[in-house]
Motif scaffolding. Sequence first.
Motif, PDB file in Angstrom:
ATOM      1  N   GLU A   1      39.254 -15.430 -19.206  1.00 23.46           N
ATOM      2  CA  GLU A   1      40.539 -15.275 -18.524  1.00 23.46           C
ATOM      3  C   GLU A   1      41.666 -14.874 -19.471  1.00 23.46           C
ATOM      4  OE1 GLU A   1      41.009 -18.822 -16.158  1.00 23.46           O
ATOM      5  OE2 GLU A   1      39.330 -18.262 -14.896  1.00 23.46           O
ATOM      6  N   GLY A   2      41.386 -13.882 -20.313  1.00 25.66           N
ATOM      7  CA  GLY A   2      42.444 -13.265 -21.110  1.00 25.66           C
ATOM      8  C   GLY A   2      42.813 -13.966 -22.394  1.00 25.66           C
ATOM      9  N   VAL A   3      42.036 -14.974 -22.778  1.00 23.14           N
ATOM     10  CA  VAL A   3      42.259 -15.619 -24.087  1.00 23.14           C
ATOM     11  C   VAL A   3      40.927 -15.786 -24.805  1.00 23.14           C
ATOM     12  CG1 VAL A   3      44.314 -16.885 -23.317  1.00 23.14           C
ATOM     13  CG2 VAL A   3      42.065 -17.989 -23.213  1.00 23.14           C
TER      14      VAL A   3
ATOM     15  N   LEU B   1      48.632 -10.997 -28.818  1.00 21.93           N
ATOM     16  CA  LEU B   1      48.500  -9.795 -28.004  1.00 21.93           C
ATOM     17  C   LEU B   1      48.395 -10.146 -26.519  1.00 21.93           C
ATOM     18  CD1 LEU B   1      48.027  -6.697 -27.879  1.00 21.93           C
ATOM     19  CD2 LEU B   1      45.581  -7.174 -28.113  1.00 21.93           C
ATOM     20  N   ALA B   2      49.337  -9.628 -25.746  1.00 23.24           N
ATOM     21  CA  ALA B   2      49.325  -9.828 -24.295  1.00 23.24           C
ATOM     22  C   ALA B   2      49.414  -8.465 -23.627  1.00 23.24           C
ATOM     23  CB  ALA B   2      50.501 -10.708 -23.871  1.00 23.24           C
ATOM     24  N   TYR B   3      48.751  -8.345 -22.486  1.00 23.72           N
ATOM     25  CA  TYR B   3      48.759  -7.045 -21.805  1.00 23.72           C
ATOM     26  C   TYR B   3      48.553  -7.212 -20.294  1.00 23.72           C
ATOM     27  CZ  TYR B   3      47.747  -2.291 -20.460  1.00 23.72           C
ATOM     28  OH  TYR B   3      47.807  -1.061 -19.848  1.00 23.72           O
ATOM     29  N   ALA B   4      49.380  -6.527 -19.524  1.00 20.31           N
ATOM     30  CA  ALA B   4      49.193  -6.442 -18.068  1.00 20.31           C
ATOM     31  C   ALA B   4      48.984  -4.975 -17.694  1.00 20.31           C
ATOM     32  CB  ALA B   4      50.402  -7.003 -17.340  1.00 20.31           C
TER      33      ALA B   4
ATOM     34  N   ALA C   1      45.692  -9.085 -18.070  1.00 10.94           N
ATOM     35  CA  ALA C   1      44.328  -9.074 -18.615  1.00 10.94           C
ATOM     36  C   ALA C   1      44.232  -9.843 -19.931  1.00 10.94           C
ATOM     37  CB  ALA C   1      43.857  -7.637 -18.817  1.00 10.94           C
ATOM     38  N   LEU C   2      45.306  -9.865 -20.733  1.00  7.30           N
ATOM     39  CA  LEU C   2      45.324 -10.612 -21.997  1.00  7.30           C
ATOM     40  C   LEU C   2      46.570 -11.488 -22.016  1.00  7.30           C
ATOM     41  CD1 LEU C   2      44.369  -7.785 -24.570  1.00  7.30           C
ATOM     42  CD2 LEU C   2      42.831  -9.438 -23.472  1.00  7.30           C
TER      43      LEU C   2
END
Length: 225
Positions: free
Chosen positions: A209-211, A9-12, A19-20
């Motif tokens: 830091e998003g992880v 899951l990645a998100y900007a 953020a992720l």
Amino acid sequence: SPSLVVSRLAYAYPDGTQALYGVDLTIRRGERVALLGPNGAGKTTLVMHLNGILTAGHGTVEVGGLPVRAGTLPEIRRRVGLVFQDPDDQLFMPTVREDVAFGPANLGLRGAELDRRVRDALERVGMLDALDRPPHHLSFGQRRRVAVATVLAMEPEILVLDEPSSNLDPASRRELAEILRSLDVTVLMVTHDLPYALELCERSLVMSEGVIAADGPTRTLLADE
Ligand code: ADP
Ligand code: ADP
């Protein structure tokens, strides 16, 4: 199936803030897990993906085997019970009974079935005596317990709590810990309260830091800090 599976899951945010960065996470049914980490680590952003307030830029989220996407959101929101940090964001009806009945009534429950849900949820948080009281007459700790009941009444797959021990006096803190330990539901709690995490959660995740920078037994992770 597990209660929660998050994959890559990645998100900007729209302003470009990443953020992720690729979160992978599986939570088995019945686990109690603490989500730790400094401000800005991405905890809130991750939680907002669990019930589709935010939807994945990249990656997937599944709750009890059901993927979070536009068409599943009503069922996802029943399965993911969010308890906000401030109970007063969750309690808005004239009586406790009406607040706890609100969600299940929206699902179409009526009569004896609805009444059973409301009483059962309040009983689990030790607040059945407050059934006909206005929420604003209760103490802060009692209001937080009623807020938990409003979510339990939906019979969620996973209970997600934001800073459950914040602003509680020692007695209320202990009462809530006993309640959370007694529930037979999967719990994910965002917290900065390390003693509470240690007391309640066999497993902790540390976001940075998003992880997810660490994932393991709470005892081991806190010993490493
Ligand atoms: P928490 O106390 O749960 O960690 P935060 O203090 O990180 O929450 O954020 C509180 C609110 O402010 C959230 O709604 C979040 O989306 C928003 N927010 C946090 N950082 C930013 C930012 N850089 N720009 C805009 N909104 C932000
Ligand atoms: P946490 O809950 O761990 O404090 P957040 O998920 O609130 O972290 O924030 C993760 C990152 O995303 C931070 O850099 C934060 O400033 C940023 N952020 C949060 N909300 C917003 C927003 N609405 N717009 C832009 N950036 C945001």
